[in-house]
Design an enzyme around this catalytic site. Structure first.
Site, PDB file in Angstrom:
ATOM      1  N   LEU A 129       0.837  -1.198   0.000  1.00  0.00           N
ATOM      2  CA  LEU A 129       0.000   0.000   0.000  1.00  0.00           C
ATOM      3  C   LEU A 129       0.875   1.253   0.000  1.00  0.00           C
ATOM      4  CD1 LEU A 129      -2.851   1.288   0.310  1.00  0.00           C
ATOM      5  CD2 LEU A 129      -2.494   1.160   2.793  1.00  0.00           C
ATOM      6  N   ALA A 130       1.990   1.194   0.725  1.00  0.00           N
ATOM      7  CA  ALA A 130       2.946   2.298   0.780  1.00  0.00           C
ATOM      8  C   ALA A 130       4.292   1.730   1.200  1.00  0.00           C
ATOM      9  CB  ALA A 130       2.493   3.375   1.767  1.00  0.00           C
ATOM     10  N   ALA A 132       8.249   2.955   2.666  1.00  0.00           N
ATOM     11  CA  ALA A 132       9.071   4.030   3.230  1.00  0.00           C
ATOM     12  C   ALA A 132      10.492   3.537   3.469  1.00  0.00           C
ATOM     13  CB  ALA A 132       8.447   4.535   4.524  1.00  0.00           C
ATOM     14  N   ILE A 134      12.189   2.691   6.167  1.00  0.00           N
ATOM     15  CA  ILE A 134      12.431   1.629   7.139  1.00  0.00           C
ATOM     16  C   ILE A 134      11.490   0.447   6.945  1.00  0.00           C
ATOM     17  CG2 ILE A 134      12.552   1.100   9.612  1.00  0.00           C
ATOM     18  CD1 ILE A 134      14.680   3.039   8.668  1.00  0.00           C
ATOM     19  N   ALA A 135      10.274   0.693   6.525  1.00  0.00           N
ATOM     20  CA  ALA A 135       9.274  -0.374   6.453  1.00  0.00           C
ATOM     21  C   ALA A 135       8.294  -0.099   5.324  1.00  0.00           C
ATOM     22  CB  ALA A 135       8.529  -0.471   7.793  1.00  0.00           C
ATOM     23  N   GLN A 136       7.441  -1.091   5.063  1.00  0.00           N
ATOM     24  CA  GLN A 136       6.359  -0.898   4.114  1.00  0.00           C
ATOM     25  C   GLN A 136       5.111  -1.573   4.668  1.00  0.00           C
ATOM     26  OE1 GLN A 136       7.997  -2.583   0.486  1.00  0.00           O
ATOM     27  NE2 GLN A 136       6.728  -4.421   0.654  1.00  0.00           N
ATOM     28  N   VAL A 137       3.951  -1.198   4.106  1.00  0.00           N
ATOM     29  CA  VAL A 137       2.691  -1.716   4.648  1.00  0.00           C
ATOM     30  C   VAL A 137       1.895  -2.435   3.573  1.00  0.00           C
ATOM     31  CG1 VAL A 137       2.538   0.037   6.458  1.00  0.00           C
ATOM     32  CG2 VAL A 137       1.531   0.494   4.229  1.00  0.00           C
ATOM     33  N   LYS A 161       2.408  -3.782   8.892  1.00  0.00           N
ATOM     34  CA  LYS A 161       3.642  -3.037   8.642  1.00  0.00           C
ATOM     35  C   LYS A 161       4.828  -3.948   8.932  1.00  0.00           C
ATOM     36  CE  LYS A 161       5.858   1.401   9.763  1.00  0.00           C
ATOM     37  NZ  LYS A 161       5.680   2.695  10.484  1.00  0.00           N
ATOM     38  N   ASP A 296       6.052  13.316  14.684  1.00  0.00           N
ATOM     39  CA  ASP A 296       6.306  13.139  13.249  1.00  0.00           C
ATOM     40  C   ASP A 296       5.027  13.445  12.473  1.00  0.00           C
ATOM     41  OD1 ASP A 296       7.895  12.569  11.078  1.00  0.00           O
ATOM     42  OD2 ASP A 296       7.528  10.416  11.131  1.00  0.00           O
TER      43      ASP A 296
END
Length: 527
Positions: A129-130, A132, A134-137, A161, A296
């Protein structure tokens, strides 16, 4: 340094040189060998000379990948170290990182949960879905029936995540090189010491390593959700703790309008004025009521509930970075703003010294004048247009000239405040931040210094007093007994001293008498 480290260092140098980042090197005898060496690398010329330095730095960090992107994002908040044109460009850095293979994500999630995903989920989407740094979901849905699935979560849509594979090794490698580069910067010129590069990298490392344990994000989200339970201002998605691990967390999926999508918010009939005001209210509620704030809150992490647009509610995600304030920090923040808007720069100076952040021997008169010279020009603008974030920045910059140590929690707060201000004025340009924030500041100061503060202190200590009041008579008797014993001992010591004093006087009398008799006998014999 290993071969892989040398290759990685060459890639970094190549990227920086191709974007002309070496232009930032000062012209002095320390950097002359470096500039000569740079000319020898004739095949690595600046290929983006037409672009501004800030833009070139941003593009270079983007090219170097996730860890450097996160560094740039962090540096964008340090406006006390970098000029606005650089900080503004770095603030545009987004985690637009290419997603890794969904099949690898599936394997990592199943290893963390200890069973195939089909045990609990259906419709797991291997397309991220997205994604980044450090991680993705990924999205999925809980099954209606399954082990340890109660009716509360059955059938709910969720987001999973997962950390990027090998991210730990990548971070370790990049951080090692960052520390080496940071240690060289102060050697280039005296200005390099002011930037405190090693300290900046150390601060970045702590933030980065905290994000490598997704259980921290889970705990932060649970705390924020509890703080704003049933609040019309902010909603935090639910975390499903039994499915959360160090490298995987599972949370409620939300649907909202991105806060940056002004057109869609307006088309939905959103009360933009109330939405902007609530952004400020949410921030100051977190700071002064809870001492715990989402640090954040950039537009990518904030959505607006599309339901009830006349009573708009924010939705906050990605709680990996939070700030905590103690009463000391809150007093600094509240009194700083109140004293600033009252133009009481002497109080601002005194507070910095009283707090211990600047040396006790600081000259208050000079300190006050420094604040006045920097802050007074700000009042050329109407109060409604003054930026709280920039006020804090100016206070920090003056205080650092008087050897104030950096307070990481306040730097986080200032960054968040700038986000909130920018967001609020983007949503509703006429937003009066001072008018919205003043009640929170005044209320907190009243609670800390008035009758309410005394009553609160009594209430806090009441359990301790109640616990020990039963023992009070016995403690008083013991104290009286001890007092009697001490009195007897003192009397005995006093009597002993008096006897010794009397004996000393008798000795001196007899000695004097003996000397007198001897003198009389001697004079009698001689006569």
């Amino acid at each position: 340094m290993h071969l892989n480290d040398i290759k990685h260092l060459y890639k970094i140098i190549k990227t920086f040189l191709s974007y002309g980042i070496d232009e930032a090197l000062p012209q002095n005898h320390y950097t002359r060998p470096i500039r000569c060496w740079r000319k020898s690398l004739f095949w690595l010329r600046n290929q983006h000379q037409e672009k501004s330095f800030g833009l070139r730095l941003r593009l270079a960090l983007q090219e170097l990948g996730p860890v450097w992107i996160k560094l740039g994002q962090m540096l964008s908040t340090r406006r006390d170290l970098f000029p606005a044109e650089i900080a503004d460009e770095l603030a545009l850095l987004q985690d637009q990182v290419e997603a890794f293979d969904g099949k690898i994500a599936r394997v990592q999630i199943e290893q963390a949960l200890g069973a195939p995903l089909e045990t609990w989920f259906e419709h797991f989407d291997e397309n991220a879905l997205a994604s980044a740094s450090i991680a993705q979901v990924h999205t999925a849905k809980f099954k209606q029936n399954g082990p340890h699935l109660n009716t509360h979560i059955a059938g709910k849509e969720v987001v999973l995540k997962v950390l990027r594979p090998h991210i730990q090794q990548m971070i370790d490698s990049d951080l090692s090189l960052m520390y080496k580069l940071a240690s060289w910067i102060p050697r280039l010129n005296a200005e390099g010491h002011r930037l405190r590069p090693v300290e900046v990298v150390r601060e970045y490392e702590k933030t980065l390593r905290d994000e490598l344990d997704l259980r921290r994000e889970m705990a932060n989200a649970i705390q924020l959700r509890a703080n704003f339970e049933n609040s019309p201002m902010l909603y935090i998605p639910e975390m499903y703790q039994q499915f959360c691990h160090k490298n995987v967390i599972v949370m409620e999926r939300i649907y909202g309008i991105p806060v940056s999508n002004i057109a869609e918010l307006q088309a939905n009939g959103t009360n933009m004025k109330l939405l902007a005001e609530r952004g400020v209210q949410v921030f100051f509620t977190q700071v002064f009521r809870d001492s715990f704030f989402h640090a954040d809150m950039h537009p990518g992490n904030i959505f607006v509930n599309p339901n009830h647009p006349e009573n708009p509610q924010y939705i906050g995600i990605d709680c990996g970075i939070v700030g905590r304030l103690n009463d000391h920090d809150k007093r600094y923040l509240a009194e700083s703003f109140v004293a600033f808007f009252n133009r009481d720069y002497r109080r601002v100076a005194q507070m910095h010294v009283e707090s211990g952040w600047t040396p006790k021997d600081t000259n208050i008169d000079h300190f006050e004048q420094a604040f006045r010279e920097v802050c007074e020009p700000i009042f050329a603008k109407p109060l409604s247009e003054i930026s709280f974030g920039h006020v804090l920045l100016n206070l920090f910059n003056v205080a650092r000239e008087y050897n104030m140590e950096v307070q990481p929690q306040l730097v986080l707060l200032q960054k968040t405040l700038l986000y909130i201000e920018g967001l609020g004025r983007q949503l509703y340009p006429q937003l009066d931040l001072w008018d919205t924030a003043k009640p929170f500041l005044q209320k907190w100061l009243d609670e800390q210094m008035g009758v309410k503060a005394f009553a609160k202190s009594v209430r806090q200590k009441l359990p301790y007093w109640r616990e020990h009041v039963v023992d009070l008579p016995e403690n008083i008797m013991e104290a009286l007994q001890q007092q009697k014993i001490i009195a007897k001992q003192l009397t005995s010591i006093n009597q002993t001293l008096m006897r010794k004093q009397q004996n000393s006087r008798l000795k001196f009398f007899l000695l004097g008498l003996s000397c007198g008799i001897a003198f009389w006998l001697l004079t009698t014999i001689l006569s």
